[in-house]
Scaffold this active site. Structure first.
Site, mmCIF file in Angstrom:
data_model
loop_
_atom_site.group_PDB
_atom_site.id
_atom_site.type_symbol
_atom_site.label_atom_id
_atom_site.label_comp_id
_atom_site.label_asym_id
_atom_site.label_seq_id
_atom_site.Cartn_x
_atom_site.Cartn_y
_atom_site.Cartn_z
ATOM 1 N N ASN A 22 0.836 -1.216 0.000
ATOM 2 C CA ASN A 22 0.000 0.000 0.000
ATOM 3 C C ASN A 22 0.865 1.258 0.000
ATOM 4 O OD1 ASN A 22 -3.016 -0.409 0.099
ATOM 5 N ND2 ASN A 22 -2.355 -1.894 1.646
ATOM 6 N N ASN A 111 -6.628 5.288 7.825
ATOM 7 C CA ASN A 111 -6.197 3.885 7.880
ATOM 8 C C ASN A 111 -6.898 3.099 6.778
ATOM 9 O OD1 ASN A 111 -5.016 1.468 8.931
ATOM 10 N ND2 ASN A 111 -6.948 0.988 9.958
ATOM 11 N N HIS A 113 -8.250 -0.763 5.968
ATOM 12 C CA HIS A 113 -8.557 -1.990 6.698
ATOM 13 C C HIS A 113 -9.155 -3.009 5.733
ATOM 14 C CE1 HIS A 113 -9.516 -4.385 10.218
ATOM 15 N NE2 HIS A 113 -10.698 -4.621 9.687
HETATM 16 C C1 GRF Z 1 -3.257 -4.795 4.022
HETATM 17 O O1 GRF Z 1 -4.210 -5.779 3.703
HETATM 18 C C2 GRF Z 1 -3.837 -3.822 5.004
HETATM 19 O O2 GRF Z 1 -5.174 -3.508 4.774
HETATM 20 C C3 GRF Z 1 -3.691 -4.606 6.284
HETATM 21 O O3 GRF Z 1 -2.427 -5.207 6.181
HETATM 22 C C4 GRF Z 1 -2.092 -5.402 4.803
HETATM 23 C C5 GRF Z 1 -0.800 -4.702 4.579
HETATM 24 O O4 GRF Z 1 -0.284 -4.900 3.320
HETATM 25 N N1 GRF Z 1 -3.922 -3.819 7.440
HETATM 26 P P1 GRF Z 1 0.954 -4.038 2.790
HETATM 27 O O5 GRF Z 1 2.001 -3.981 3.897
HETATM 28 O O6 GRF Z 1 0.448 -2.668 2.432
HETATM 29 O O7 GRF Z 1 1.447 -4.801 1.599
#
Ligand code: GRF
Length: 192
Positions: A22, A111, A113
């Site tokens: 992300n 955030n 989620h």
């Molecule tokens: C994502 O699914 C986020 O929503 C959750 O943890 C995961 C993190 O993925 N809280 P990344 O580190 O962004 O690849």
């Protein structure tokens, strides 16, 4: 939403604990002309977070703190204020921020989620959705308040759960949507 912008883009810090996919999508988005944000800092509670590699690749300042006590939070707040950070994006950040931290950045923490909130706050969202035989799961971007995964929802994306889905296959499909959802949430709040 009124935020001071300093230069013309909103100075943003992204908090991560793991892979940082992300984070990567937010960095790419931030480089677009239409993006209202510029990413100035990457913060992690985990020295081994894979996502920290993006600090080097994209030449963004990184800081690692243990987030264990009020003192470490104080140091982080100091660091963020020093660089005039005006938006915090939690992206796979696995620590719960204290009430006082959240107060310091009231209305400025987002955030992402991996569920259709208010369903399945906390951990193991994909397991829960499959176990309950839900037809859909998805992801949500929301403002952070002092209650876990409970702040005002900005946007959501539904993802169909297939018969043969495992938590892993579902997580993978939802993650692809997360990468689009976070930038669109940011566009949404700053065009209000
Ligand atoms: C994502 O699914 C986020 O929503 C959750 O943890 C995961 C993190 O993925 N809280 P990344 O580190 O962004 O690849």
């Amino acid at each position: 939403m009124v935020l001071s912008t300093g230069s013309n883009k909103i100075k943003t810090a992204v908090f991560i604990s793991g892979a940082g996919s992300n984070l990567k999508s937010l960095i790419k988005f931030s480089k677009l002309k239409k993006s209202p944000i510029i990413i100035k800092m990457i913060i992690s509670n985990n020295f081994k977070a894979k996502g920290l590699q993006y600090a080097k690749i994209y030449k963004i300042k990184k800081k690692v703190f243990d987030f264990k006590n009020a003192l470490s939070e104080k140091k982080i707040i100091h660091e963020l204020k020093k660089d005039n950070i005006d938006l915090i994006c939690l992206a796979g950040f696995m620590k719960i921020l204290s009430k006082s931290f959240i107060k310091n950045f009231k209305g400025k923490i987002l955030n992402i989620h991996p569920s259709l909130l208010p369903k399945y706050k906390g951990l193991n969202t994909h397991e829960k959705a499959i176990k309950n035989k839900d037809k859909y799961s998805g992801c949500t971007v929301h403002f952070v308040n002092s209650k876990l995964d409970s702040g005002k929802i900005i946007n959501q994306k539904k993802v169909k759960i297939n018969k043969l889905d495992t938590p892993k296959t579902l997580a993978k499909r939802i993650l692809i949507q997360e990468h689009k959802l976070y930038p669109s949430a940011i566009m949404k709040i700053f065009s209000l």
